[in-house]
Design an enzyme around this catalytic site. Structure first.
Site, short mmCIF file in Angstrom:
data_model
loop_
_atom_site.label_atom_id
_atom_site.label_comp_id
_atom_site.label_asym_id
_atom_site.label_seq_id
_atom_site.Cartn_x
_atom_site.Cartn_y
_atom_site.Cartn_z
CE LYS A 253 -1.92 -1.18 3.86
NZ LYS A 253 -1.30 -2.40 4.10
NE ARG B 44 -4.95 -1.22 10.01
CZ ARG B 44 -3.52 -1.03 9.28
NH1 ARG B 44 -3.33 -0.05 8.67
NH2 ARG B 44 -2.59 -1.88 9.66
NE ARG C 209 7.86 -2.17 6.24
CZ ARG C 209 6.49 -2.09 6.39
NH1 ARG C 209 5.49 -1.70 5.63
NH2 ARG C 209 6.08 -2.42 7.46
NE ARG D 85 6.12 0.01 10.10
CZ ARG D 85 5.09 -0.16 9.35
NH1 ARG D 85 4.91 0.68 8.05
NH2 ARG D 85 3.98 -0.85 9.71
NE ARG E 276 2.35 -4.83 11.10
CZ ARG E 276 3.22 -4.40 10.33
NH1 ARG E 276 4.48 -5.00 10.57
NH2 ARG E 276 3.14 -4.06 9.21
#
Ligand code: AP5
Length: 240
Positions: free
Chosen positions: A30, A105, A143, A176, A187
Protein backbone atom coordinates in the site's frame (compact mmCIF):
# COMPACT_ATOMS: atom_id res chain seq x y z
CA UNK A 1 -3.24 3.48 -21.45
CA UNK A 2 -5.48 4.69 -24.28
CA UNK A 3 -2.57 6.41 -25.97
CA UNK A 4 -2.24 9.30 -23.49
CA UNK A 5 1.16 10.36 -22.17
CA UNK A 6 1.87 10.59 -18.41
CA UNK A 7 1.29 14.32 -17.89
CA UNK A 8 -1.91 14.29 -19.90
CA UNK A 9 -3.16 11.39 -17.82
CA UNK A 10 -2.41 13.22 -14.59
CA UNK A 11 -4.20 16.36 -15.69
CA UNK A 12 -7.28 14.51 -16.84
CA UNK A 13 -7.26 12.34 -13.71
CA UNK A 14 -7.23 15.35 -11.43
CA UNK A 15 -10.40 16.69 -12.95
CA UNK A 16 -12.36 13.60 -12.04
CA UNK A 17 -10.67 11.59 -9.36
CA UNK A 18 -11.64 12.04 -5.75
CA UNK A 19 -10.58 9.29 -3.38
CA UNK A 20 -8.46 6.21 -3.84
CA UNK A 21 -8.58 3.71 -0.98
CA UNK A 22 -5.59 1.36 -1.07
CA UNK A 23 -6.67 -1.77 0.76
CA UNK A 24 -4.63 -4.83 1.63
CA UNK A 25 -2.85 -6.80 4.30
CA UNK A 26 0.34 -5.62 6.00
CA UNK A 27 3.10 -5.83 3.41
CA UNK A 28 0.77 -5.86 0.42
CA UNK A 29 2.49 -2.73 -0.96
CA UNK A 30 0.00 0.00 0.00
CA UNK A 31 2.72 2.47 0.98
CA UNK A 32 4.86 1.61 -2.04
CA UNK A 33 1.98 2.22 -4.44
CA UNK A 34 0.63 5.27 -2.60
CA UNK A 35 3.99 7.03 -3.02
CA UNK A 36 3.85 6.44 -6.80
CA UNK A 37 0.19 7.46 -7.05
CA UNK A 38 0.65 10.68 -5.12
CA UNK A 39 3.39 11.72 -7.54
CA UNK A 40 1.38 10.76 -10.61
CA UNK A 41 -1.90 12.33 -9.52
CA UNK A 42 -0.73 15.26 -7.42
CA UNK A 43 -3.07 14.45 -4.55
CA UNK A 44 -1.86 13.70 -1.00
CA UNK A 45 -0.93 10.29 0.37
CA UNK A 46 -2.67 9.87 3.70
CA UNK A 47 -1.20 6.96 5.64
CA UNK A 48 -2.65 6.37 9.09
CA UNK A 49 0.40 4.29 10.08
CA UNK A 50 2.75 7.15 9.10
CA UNK A 51 0.58 9.70 10.88
CA UNK A 52 0.61 7.63 14.09
CA UNK A 53 4.39 7.13 13.91
CA UNK A 54 4.88 10.89 13.34
CA UNK A 55 2.67 11.71 16.31
CA UNK A 56 4.61 9.35 18.54
CA UNK A 57 7.96 10.71 17.32
CA UNK A 58 6.93 14.33 17.80
CA UNK A 59 5.38 13.69 21.21
CA UNK A 60 1.85 14.64 20.05
CA UNK A 61 0.71 11.12 20.80
CA UNK A 62 1.19 10.55 24.49
CA UNK A 63 -1.67 8.13 24.98
CA UNK A 64 0.11 4.98 26.02
CA UNK A 65 -2.67 2.73 24.66
CA UNK A 66 -1.87 3.90 21.12
CA UNK A 67 1.83 3.18 21.48
CA UNK A 68 1.18 -0.17 23.15
CA UNK A 69 -1.26 -1.25 20.46
CA UNK A 70 1.13 -0.38 17.66
CA UNK A 71 4.03 -2.15 19.33
CA UNK A 72 2.01 -5.31 19.84
CA UNK A 73 0.48 -5.33 16.35
CA UNK A 74 -3.08 -4.61 17.51
CA UNK A 75 -5.27 -1.93 15.96
CA UNK A 76 -5.63 1.51 17.52
CA UNK A 77 -9.14 2.46 18.77
CA UNK A 78 -11.66 3.50 16.12
CA UNK A 79 -12.58 6.82 17.73
CA UNK A 80 -8.91 7.88 17.78
CA UNK A 81 -8.41 6.89 14.13
CA UNK A 82 -11.65 8.43 12.88
CA UNK A 83 -10.82 11.75 14.53
CA UNK A 84 -7.26 11.83 13.13
CA UNK A 85 -8.38 10.98 9.60
CA UNK A 86 -11.35 13.32 9.52
CA UNK A 87 -9.14 16.22 10.59
CA UNK A 88 -6.54 15.36 7.94
CA UNK A 89 -9.12 15.00 5.16
CA UNK A 90 -10.45 18.46 5.96
CA UNK A 91 -7.11 20.10 5.20
CA UNK A 92 -6.85 22.21 2.05
CA UNK A 93 -4.51 19.92 0.09
CA UNK A 94 -7.07 17.09 0.24
CA UNK A 95 -9.83 19.14 -1.35
CA UNK A 96 -9.18 17.78 -4.85
CA UNK A 97 -8.74 14.19 -3.79
CA UNK A 98 -6.55 11.92 -1.68
CA UNK A 99 -5.08 8.47 -1.43
CA UNK A 100 -5.90 6.56 1.74
CA UNK A 101 -3.38 3.96 2.92
CA UNK A 102 -4.24 1.89 5.97
CA UNK A 103 -7.71 3.34 6.59
CA UNK A 104 -10.42 2.17 6.96
CA UNK A 105 -9.51 -1.13 8.60
CA UNK A 106 -12.57 -1.91 10.72
CA UNK A 107 -16.26 -1.89 9.87
CA UNK A 108 -16.79 1.08 12.16
CA UNK A 109 -14.07 3.05 10.35
CA UNK A 110 -15.54 2.09 6.97
CA UNK A 111 -18.98 3.31 8.00
CA UNK A 112 -17.52 6.52 9.39
CA UNK A 113 -15.60 7.19 6.17
CA UNK A 114 -18.60 6.23 4.03
CA UNK A 115 -20.80 8.79 5.77
CA UNK A 116 -18.12 11.48 5.49
CA UNK A 117 -17.62 10.84 1.77
CA UNK A 118 -21.34 10.83 1.18
CA UNK A 119 -21.79 14.12 3.02
CA UNK A 120 -19.02 15.66 0.92
CA UNK A 121 -20.31 14.00 -2.27
CA UNK A 122 -16.95 12.37 -2.86
CA UNK A 123 -16.79 9.11 -4.82
CA UNK A 124 -14.13 6.58 -4.09
CA UNK A 125 -12.50 3.59 -5.71
CA UNK A 126 -11.18 0.81 -3.49
CA UNK A 127 -8.08 -0.94 -4.83
CA UNK A 128 -7.51 -4.31 -3.18
CA UNK A 129 -3.86 -5.35 -3.35
CA UNK A 130 -4.08 -9.12 -3.07
CA UNK A 131 -0.90 -10.84 -1.84
CA UNK A 132 -0.17 -14.45 -0.91
CA UNK A 133 0.26 -14.93 2.81
CA UNK A 134 3.63 -16.65 2.33
CA UNK A 135 5.30 -13.65 0.66
CA UNK A 136 4.21 -11.16 3.33
CA UNK A 137 6.57 -12.21 6.11
CA UNK A 138 9.58 -12.16 3.78
CA UNK A 139 8.58 -8.72 2.50
CA UNK A 140 8.10 -7.20 5.93
CA UNK A 141 11.20 -8.64 7.57
CA UNK A 142 13.18 -7.30 4.57
CA UNK A 143 11.61 -3.84 4.60
CA UNK A 144 13.90 -0.89 5.34
CA UNK A 145 12.82 2.76 5.52
CA UNK A 146 14.79 5.98 5.17
CA UNK A 147 13.99 8.09 8.26
CA UNK A 148 14.83 11.30 6.37
CA UNK A 149 12.74 11.01 3.18
CA UNK A 150 10.51 7.96 3.82
CA UNK A 151 11.72 6.01 0.78
CA UNK A 152 10.97 2.31 1.11
CA UNK A 153 13.48 -0.44 0.33
CA UNK A 154 13.55 -4.17 0.59
CA UNK A 155 16.70 -6.13 1.24
CA UNK A 156 15.59 -8.72 -1.34
CA UNK A 157 13.31 -7.08 -3.91
CA UNK A 158 14.43 -3.42 -3.79
CA UNK A 159 17.85 -3.15 -2.17
CA UNK A 160 19.62 0.18 -1.74
CA UNK A 161 22.64 0.70 -4.00
CA UNK A 162 24.89 0.97 -0.94
CA UNK A 163 23.84 -1.50 1.73
CA UNK A 164 21.99 0.23 4.59
CA UNK A 165 22.02 3.75 3.09
CA UNK A 166 19.31 5.66 1.25
CA UNK A 167 20.00 6.18 -2.48
CA UNK A 168 18.48 9.67 -2.33
CA UNK A 169 20.03 11.30 0.71
CA UNK A 170 22.39 8.78 2.30
CA UNK A 171 20.14 8.42 5.38
CA UNK A 172 20.81 5.32 7.49
CA UNK A 173 18.02 2.86 6.68
CA UNK A 174 15.95 1.56 9.57
CA UNK A 175 13.75 -1.44 10.23
CA UNK A 176 10.30 -0.66 11.62
CA UNK A 177 9.73 -1.73 15.26
CA UNK A 178 6.65 -3.72 14.29
CA UNK A 179 8.44 -5.65 11.51
CA UNK A 180 9.67 -8.30 13.94
CA UNK A 181 8.22 -11.69 13.08
CA UNK A 182 6.19 -12.10 16.31
CA UNK A 183 4.55 -8.68 15.81
CA UNK A 184 3.95 -9.33 12.09
CA UNK A 185 1.92 -12.41 13.05
CA UNK A 186 -0.25 -10.31 15.38
CA UNK A 187 -0.77 -7.72 12.65
CA UNK A 188 -1.81 -10.40 10.20
CA UNK A 189 -4.25 -11.82 12.73
CA UNK A 190 -5.77 -8.36 13.27
CA UNK A 191 -6.06 -8.04 9.49
CA UNK A 192 -7.89 -11.36 9.13
CA UNK A 193 -10.28 -10.73 12.01
CA UNK A 194 -10.99 -7.01 11.80
CA UNK A 195 -9.93 -5.71 8.40
CA UNK A 196 -10.69 -8.38 5.80
CA UNK A 197 -14.46 -8.12 6.58
CA UNK A 198 -14.28 -4.47 5.45
CA UNK A 199 -13.62 -5.67 1.91
CA UNK A 200 -16.82 -7.73 1.93
CA UNK A 201 -18.65 -4.72 3.36
CA UNK A 202 -17.39 -2.51 0.52
CA UNK A 203 -18.49 -5.04 -2.09
CA UNK A 204 -21.87 -5.75 -0.50
CA UNK A 205 -22.68 -2.06 -0.12
CA UNK A 206 -22.05 -1.29 -3.79
CA UNK A 207 -18.71 0.52 -3.56
CA UNK A 208 -16.41 0.22 -6.54
CA UNK A 209 -13.79 -2.40 -5.62
CA UNK A 210 -10.96 -3.36 -7.99
CA UNK A 211 -8.71 -6.37 -7.43
CA UNK A 212 -5.02 -6.20 -8.28
CA UNK A 213 -2.68 -9.18 -7.94
CA UNK A 214 0.27 -7.67 -6.06
CA UNK A 215 2.01 -10.91 -5.10
CA UNK A 216 4.64 -11.56 -7.72
CA UNK A 217 4.95 -8.62 -10.06
CA UNK A 218 7.43 -5.83 -9.28
CA UNK A 219 6.09 -2.52 -7.88
CA UNK A 220 6.27 -0.63 -11.20
CA UNK A 221 4.16 -3.26 -12.92
CA UNK A 222 1.60 -3.25 -10.09
CA UNK A 223 1.50 0.54 -10.35
CA UNK A 224 0.68 0.40 -14.07
CA UNK A 225 -2.23 -1.93 -13.33
CA UNK A 226 -3.58 0.37 -10.65
CA UNK A 227 -3.17 3.42 -12.86
CA UNK A 228 -5.08 1.78 -15.67
CA UNK A 229 -7.92 1.04 -13.27
CA UNK A 230 -8.23 4.60 -12.04
CA UNK A 231 -7.62 6.13 -15.43
CA UNK A 232 -10.46 8.50 -16.33
CA UNK A 233 -13.00 6.93 -18.61
CA UNK A 234 -16.72 6.60 -18.65
CA UNK A 235 -17.01 4.64 -15.43
CA UNK A 236 -19.56 6.40 -13.24
CA UNK A 237 -17.78 5.51 -9.96
CA UNK A 238 -15.02 8.14 -10.20
CA UNK A 239 -16.79 11.07 -11.75
CA UNK A 240 -17.10 14.42 -9.99
P1 AP5 B 1 0.58 0.62 8.90
O1 AP5 B 1 1.78 1.48 8.93
O2 AP5 B 1 -0.61 1.06 8.11
O3 AP5 B 1 1.05 -0.83 8.48
P2 AP5 B 1 0.35 -2.01 7.63
O4 AP5 B 1 -1.05 -1.80 7.22
O5 AP5 B 1 0.59 -3.19 8.47
O6 AP5 B 1 1.05 -1.96 6.29
P3 AP5 B 1 2.55 -1.90 6.02
O7 AP5 B 1 3.01 -0.47 6.10
O8 AP5 B 1 3.28 -2.88 6.89
O9 AP5 B 1 2.63 -2.49 4.55
P4 AP5 B 1 2.30 -1.86 3.15
O10 AP5 B 1 1.11 -2.54 2.60
O11 AP5 B 1 2.26 -0.37 3.21
O12 AP5 B 1 3.58 -2.38 2.35
P5 AP5 B 1 4.86 -1.57 1.85
O13 AP5 B 1 4.52 -0.78 0.66
O14 AP5 B 1 5.54 -0.89 2.98
O15 AP5 B 1 0.05 0.39 10.37
C1 AP5 B 1 0.93 0.13 11.45
C2 AP5 B 1 0.12 0.05 12.75
O16 AP5 B 1 -0.54 1.30 13.00
C3 AP5 B 1 -1.00 -0.99 12.79
O17 AP5 B 1 -0.51 -2.26 13.13
C4 AP5 B 1 -1.94 -0.39 13.84
O18 AP5 B 1 -1.45 -0.61 15.15
C5 AP5 B 1 -1.85 1.10 13.57
N1 AP5 B 1 -2.86 1.58 12.59
C6 AP5 B 1 -2.60 2.15 11.38
N2 AP5 B 1 -3.76 2.47 10.77
C7 AP5 B 1 -4.76 2.10 11.60
C8 AP5 B 1 -6.18 2.15 11.52
N3 AP5 B 1 -6.81 2.66 10.44
N4 AP5 B 1 -6.90 1.65 12.55
C9 AP5 B 1 -6.30 1.14 13.64
N5 AP5 B 1 -4.96 1.05 13.79
C10 AP5 B 1 -4.19 1.53 12.77
O19 AP5 B 1 5.76 -2.81 1.34
C11 AP5 B 1 6.31 -3.74 2.28
C12 AP5 B 1 7.69 -4.22 1.74
O20 AP5 B 1 7.47 -4.95 0.53
C13 AP5 B 1 8.66 -3.08 1.39
O21 AP5 B 1 9.96 -3.48 1.74
C14 AP5 B 1 8.52 -2.92 -0.14
O22 AP5 B 1 9.74 -2.47 -0.71
C15 AP5 B 1 8.20 -4.35 -0.57
N6 AP5 B 1 7.32 -4.41 -1.73
C16 AP5 B 1 6.21 -3.65 -1.98
N7 AP5 B 1 5.63 -4.00 -3.14
C17 AP5 B 1 6.38 -5.03 -3.63
C18 AP5 B 1 6.28 -5.83 -4.81
N8 AP5 B 1 5.30 -5.64 -5.72
N9 AP5 B 1 7.21 -6.81 -5.00
C19 AP5 B 1 8.21 -7.01 -4.10
N10 AP5 B 1 8.38 -6.27 -2.97
C20 AP5 B 1 7.46 -5.29 -2.74
Amino acid sequence: MTGLRGTELSLVSLQRLHAVVLFGSPGSGKGTQAKRLTQALGIPHISTGDMLRDRIRSGTEKVSAVVANMQSGALVADDVMNAIVQKRLSEADAARGFILDGYPRTLEQAEHLGMWLQRKRISEVVIHLAVDYNVIIARLTGRRVCPLCGTLYNTVSQPAKVDGLCDRDGGKLLMRDDDRESVIRERLEAYEKQTRPVLEYFKASGHRVEEVDASQAPPDYVFKEIFQLIEPDDRPGIHG
